[in-house]
Design a protein around this motif. Structure first.
Motif, PDB file in Angstrom:
ATOM      1  N   ARG A   1      25.783 -66.246 -10.414  1.00  0.00           N
ATOM      2  CA  ARG A   1      27.218 -66.103 -10.107  1.00  0.00           C
ATOM      3  C   ARG A   1      27.463 -66.103  -8.612  1.00  0.00           C
ATOM      4  O   ARG A   1      28.431 -66.686  -8.131  1.00  0.00           O
ATOM      5  CB  ARG A   1      27.767 -64.823 -10.729  1.00  0.00           C
ATOM      6  CG  ARG A   1      27.896 -64.869 -12.229  1.00  0.00           C
ATOM      7  CD  ARG A   1      28.662 -63.681 -12.767  1.00  0.00           C
ATOM      8  NE  ARG A   1      30.058 -63.693 -12.334  1.00  0.00           N
ATOM      9  CZ  ARG A   1      30.963 -62.790 -12.712  1.00  0.00           C
ATOM     10  NH1 ARG A   1      30.591 -61.824 -13.526  1.00  0.00           N
ATOM     11  NH2 ARG A   1      32.195 -62.854 -12.298  1.00  0.00           N
ATOM     12  N   HIS A   2      26.588 -65.460  -7.847  1.00  0.00           N
ATOM     13  CA  HIS A   2      26.714 -65.465  -6.391  1.00  0.00           C
ATOM     14  C   HIS A   2      26.531 -66.881  -5.846  1.00  0.00           C
ATOM     15  O   HIS A   2      27.279 -67.333  -4.986  1.00  0.00           O
ATOM     16  CB  HIS A   2      25.692 -64.523  -5.753  1.00  0.00           C
ATOM     17  CG  HIS A   2      26.037 -63.074  -5.892  1.00  0.00           C
ATOM     18  ND1 HIS A   2      27.116 -62.500  -5.247  1.00  0.00           N
ATOM     19  CD2 HIS A   2      25.452 -62.079  -6.601  1.00  0.00           C
ATOM     20  CE1 HIS A   2      27.179 -61.221  -5.553  1.00  0.00           C
ATOM     21  NE2 HIS A   2      26.185 -60.936  -6.371  1.00  0.00           N
TER      22      HIS A   2
ATOM     23  N   ARG B   1      29.795 -69.455  -3.857  1.00  0.00           N
ATOM     24  CA  ARG B   1      29.809 -69.679  -2.413  1.00  0.00           C
ATOM     25  C   ARG B   1      30.592 -70.933  -2.037  1.00  0.00           C
ATOM     26  O   ARG B   1      30.573 -71.935  -2.753  1.00  0.00           O
ATOM     27  CB  ARG B   1      28.372 -69.794  -1.889  1.00  0.00           C
ATOM     28  CG  ARG B   1      27.623 -68.481  -1.969  1.00  0.00           C
ATOM     29  CD  ARG B   1      26.147 -68.660  -1.700  1.00  0.00           C
ATOM     30  NE  ARG B   1      25.452 -67.374  -1.840  1.00  0.00           N
ATOM     31  CZ  ARG B   1      24.151 -67.261  -2.021  1.00  0.00           C
ATOM     32  NH1 ARG B   1      23.391 -68.339  -2.101  1.00  0.00           N
ATOM     33  NH2 ARG B   1      23.602 -66.062  -2.136  1.00  0.00           N
TER      34      ARG B   1
ATOM     35  N   ALA C   1      28.285 -63.789   1.214  1.00  0.00           N
ATOM     36  CA  ALA C   1      27.586 -64.615   0.235  1.00  0.00           C
ATOM     37  C   ALA C   1      26.415 -63.888  -0.432  1.00  0.00           C
ATOM     38  O   ALA C   1      25.723 -64.467  -1.268  1.00  0.00           O
ATOM     39  CB  ALA C   1      27.066 -65.878   0.918  1.00  0.00           C
ATOM     40  N   ALA C   2      26.193 -62.619  -0.062  1.00  0.00           N
ATOM     41  CA  ALA C   2      25.089 -61.822  -0.623  1.00  0.00           C
ATOM     42  C   ALA C   2      23.747 -62.515  -0.404  1.00  0.00           C
ATOM     43  O   ALA C   2      22.872 -62.524  -1.277  1.00  0.00           O
ATOM     44  CB  ALA C   2      25.322 -61.552  -2.106  1.00  0.00           C
TER      45      ALA C   2
ATOM     46  N   GLU D   1      20.740 -60.086  -0.426  1.00  0.00           N
ATOM     47  CA  GLU D   1      20.523 -59.640  -1.804  1.00  0.00           C
ATOM     48  C   GLU D   1      19.804 -60.727  -2.607  1.00  0.00           C
ATOM     49  O   GLU D   1      18.908 -60.423  -3.413  1.00  0.00           O
ATOM     50  CB  GLU D   1      21.850 -59.290  -2.466  1.00  0.00           C
ATOM     51  CG  GLU D   1      22.499 -58.017  -1.932  1.00  0.00           C
ATOM     52  CD  GLU D   1      23.315 -58.244  -0.662  1.00  0.00           C
ATOM     53  OE1 GLU D   1      24.032 -57.321  -0.273  1.00  0.00           O
ATOM     54  OE2 GLU D   1      23.229 -59.342  -0.051  1.00  0.00           O
ATOM     55  N   GLU D   2      20.191 -61.984  -2.400  1.00  0.00           N
ATOM     56  CA  GLU D   2      19.509 -63.062  -3.114  1.00  0.00           C
ATOM     57  C   GLU D   2      18.033 -63.116  -2.754  1.00  0.00           C
ATOM     58  O   GLU D   2      17.167 -63.247  -3.633  1.00  0.00           O
ATOM     59  CB  GLU D   2      20.148 -64.418  -2.802  1.00  0.00           C
ATOM     60  CG  GLU D   2      19.389 -65.569  -3.463  1.00  0.00           C
ATOM     61  CD  GLU D   2      19.913 -66.938  -3.130  1.00  0.00           C
ATOM     62  OE1 GLU D   2      19.139 -67.908  -3.254  1.00  0.00           O
ATOM     63  OE2 GLU D   2      21.098 -67.061  -2.757  1.00  0.00           O
TER      64      GLU D   2
END
Length: 202
Positions: free
Chosen positions: A129-130, A134, A174-175, A178-179
């Motif tokens: 989902r992230h 984007r 955009a995390a 975290e990705e």
């Protein structure tokens, strides 16, 4: 072993994108090479869970694909083409891609296989989902960032003619960090499922 079956969305009303998909996936190592399987669908067999994550997220970034990941046995000797492949991983991949077409607003992917597959799918879908959310502007920045490299945000800012703060904000929005942290976790879940074992609970 992992079999990926990838089906084009809306293929009856859009141009054939399978050549584009095969070019996109060409850098991903395989045991049985990526190939058009039937019509608007491609398939490949991958041995490494990290490569599965790369392939799935590349498809989700590109958009317009249903991605099914099947985990299980691929019968030996390995055939030259995935169209000739047999084993539980192929059966699971077929089931997964059909289910991926029914995910609604969620990332269009599914993982089928032994215990642990559902957990891997859940985390991969969240990560997906992230990736899907984007913007092109964010991707221009993220594609230039080098993980764990000191000064990379300043270098990217200089290349794009923007401020380091703009680069930092885009990466946070955009995390990106975290990705980078979650990718190995997804790969471990896929590997655990491939081994037929669940992660140990404390």
């Amino acid at each position: 072993m992992f079999v990926l079956t990838i089906d084009q969305e809306g293929s009856r009303s859009t141009a054939d994108r399978i050549p584009e998909l095969l070019a996109l996936l060409a850098p991903v190592p395989t045991v049985i090479a990526w190939e058009r399987s039937v019509g608007d669908e491609a398939q490949g067999v991958v041995a490494d869970a990290y490569d599965v994550v790369d392939a799935v997220l590349s498809c989700l970034r590109s958009g317009g694909w249903y991605v099914g990941v099947g985990i299980g046995v691929v019968e030996r000797p390995f055939p030259a083409s995935p169209r000739e492949g047999r084993g539980s991983a192929f059966v699971a991949a077929r089931s997964a891609v059909e289910r991926a077409k029914k995910t609604g607003d969620r990332a269009p992917l599914a993982v089928e296989g032994p215990d642990g597959s559902a957990e891997a799918e859940g985390v991969l879908a969240l990560l997906g989902r992230h990736v899907m959310g984007r913007s092109e502007a964010e991707w221009r920045i993220l594609d230039l960032l080098q993980p764990a490299t000191r000064g990379t945000q300043t270098a990217v800012a200089r290349t794009l003619g923007i401020s380091p703060q703009a680069v930092s904000k885009a990466a946070a929005r955009a995390a990106w960090q975290e990705e980078l942290a979650v990718r190995p976790a997804v790969a471990r879940l896929l590997a655990w499922a491939d081994a037929g074992a669940e992660p140990q609970r404390s």
